[in-house]
Design a protein around this motif. Structure first.
Motif, PDB file in Angstrom:
ATOM      1  N   SER A  93     -70.427  38.338 -17.795  1.00  0.00           N
ATOM      2  CA  SER A  93     -69.747  38.101 -16.521  1.00  0.00           C
ATOM      3  C   SER A  93     -70.627  37.293 -15.577  1.00  0.00           C
ATOM      4  CB  SER A  93     -69.363  39.426 -15.855  1.00  0.00           C
ATOM      5  OG  SER A  93     -68.412  40.099 -16.622  1.00  0.00           O
ATOM      6  N   LYS A  94     -71.910  37.643 -15.533  1.00  0.00           N
ATOM      7  CA  LYS A  94     -72.846  36.891 -14.690  1.00  0.00           C
ATOM      8  C   LYS A  94     -72.960  35.445 -15.174  1.00  0.00           C
ATOM      9  CE  LYS A  94     -75.670  40.869 -13.430  1.00  0.00           C
ATOM     10  NZ  LYS A  94     -76.976  41.548 -13.619  1.00  0.00           N
ATOM     11  N   MET A  95     -73.024  35.273 -16.494  1.00  0.00           N
ATOM     12  CA  MET A  95     -73.121  33.935 -17.049  1.00  0.00           C
ATOM     13  C   MET A  95     -71.871  33.119 -16.714  1.00  0.00           C
ATOM     14  SD  MET A  95     -73.598  32.742 -21.032  1.00  0.00           S
ATOM     15  CE  MET A  95     -74.914  33.903 -21.288  1.00  0.00           C
ATOM     16  N   ALA A  96     -70.708  33.743 -16.834  1.00  0.00           N
ATOM     17  CA  ALA A  96     -69.461  33.050 -16.504  1.00  0.00           C
ATOM     18  C   ALA A  96     -69.443  32.638 -15.035  1.00  0.00           C
ATOM     19  CB  ALA A  96     -68.262  33.947 -16.826  1.00  0.00           C
ATOM     20  N   ALA A  97     -69.946  33.506 -14.168  1.00  0.00           N
ATOM     21  CA  ALA A  97     -69.997  33.180 -12.737  1.00  0.00           C
ATOM     22  C   ALA A  97     -70.931  32.001 -12.494  1.00  0.00           C
ATOM     23  CB  ALA A  97     -70.455  34.402 -11.939  1.00  0.00           C
ATOM     24  N   GLN A 155     -75.033  49.504 -24.190  1.00  0.00           N
ATOM     25  CA  GLN A 155     -75.385  48.160 -24.616  1.00  0.00           C
ATOM     26  C   GLN A 155     -74.189  47.222 -24.453  1.00  0.00           C
ATOM     27  OE1 GLN A 155     -78.463  47.155 -25.367  1.00  0.00           O
ATOM     28  NE2 GLN A 155     -77.667  45.089 -25.455  1.00  0.00           N
ATOM     29  N   HIS A 156     -72.991  47.709 -24.815  1.00  0.00           N
ATOM     30  CA  HIS A 156     -71.782  46.894 -24.647  1.00  0.00           C
ATOM     31  C   HIS A 156     -71.537  46.610 -23.166  1.00  0.00           C
ATOM     32  CE1 HIS A 156     -70.837  46.967 -28.818  1.00  0.00           C
ATOM     33  NE2 HIS A 156     -70.516  48.235 -28.867  1.00  0.00           N
ATOM     34  N   THR A 157     -71.740  47.606 -22.323  1.00  0.00           N
ATOM     35  CA  THR A 157     -71.546  47.429 -20.882  1.00  0.00           C
ATOM     36  C   THR A 157     -72.524  46.391 -20.346  1.00  0.00           C
ATOM     37  OG1 THR A 157     -70.758  49.697 -20.640  1.00  0.00           O
ATOM     38  CG2 THR A 157     -71.548  48.610 -18.656  1.00  0.00           C
ATOM     39  N   LYS A 158     -73.780  46.476 -20.769  1.00  0.00           N
ATOM     40  CA  LYS A 158     -74.781  45.494 -20.333  1.00  0.00           C
ATOM     41  C   LYS A 158     -74.402  44.098 -20.815  1.00  0.00           C
ATOM     42  CE  LYS A 158     -78.719  48.631 -20.104  1.00  0.00           C
ATOM     43  NZ  LYS A 158     -80.005  49.002 -20.702  1.00  0.00           N
ATOM     44  N   THR A 159     -73.928  44.013 -22.048  1.00  0.00           N
ATOM     45  CA  THR A 159     -73.528  42.716 -22.600  1.00  0.00           C
ATOM     46  C   THR A 159     -72.375  42.136 -21.795  1.00  0.00           C
ATOM     47  OG1 THR A 159     -74.245  43.348 -24.825  1.00  0.00           O
ATOM     48  CG2 THR A 159     -72.650  41.536 -24.660  1.00  0.00           C
ATOM     49  N   ILE A 160     -71.393  42.962 -21.474  1.00  0.00           N
ATOM     50  CA  ILE A 160     -70.244  42.501 -20.686  1.00  0.00           C
ATOM     51  C   ILE A 160     -70.705  42.065 -19.300  1.00  0.00           C
ATOM     52  CG2 ILE A 160     -68.113  43.274 -19.548  1.00  0.00           C
ATOM     53  CD1 ILE A 160     -67.637  44.993 -22.115  1.00  0.00           C
TER      54      ILE A 160
END
Length: 76
Positions: free
Chosen positions: A32-36, A23-28
């Motif tokens: 990251s996608k949102m930041a991009a 879940q943490h990996t998916k959140t990260i």
């Protein structure tokens, strides 16, 4: 408590930890996608404001708003 019962409890705890880690990996990954998307959106806004094209303040605001909405929605 017998060994099988102890192992079962440990396996359950490990499963919970693995699920949390996934879940943490998916959140990260999602962050990251949102930041991009926001980085692309900011670049588009920068290019809009520095394009040299003559836009009214209203047109710039509308275009900027559209870029931000696209970034939030995940579109390019």
């Amino acid at each position: 408590m017998d060994v099988v019962e102890q192992i079962s409890k440990l396996q359950l705890q490990l499963k919970i930890l693995q699920d949390d880690e996934m879940q943490h990996t998916k959140t990260i990954q999602n962050l990251s996608k949102m930041a991009a998307r926001f980085r692309i959106g900011l670049q588009r806004i920068y290019e809009l404001h520095n394009s040299g094209d003559e836009y009214s303040e209203r047109e710039i605001n509308d275009k900027t708003y559209g870029i931000v909405v696209d970034a939030l929605a995940g579109y390019k």
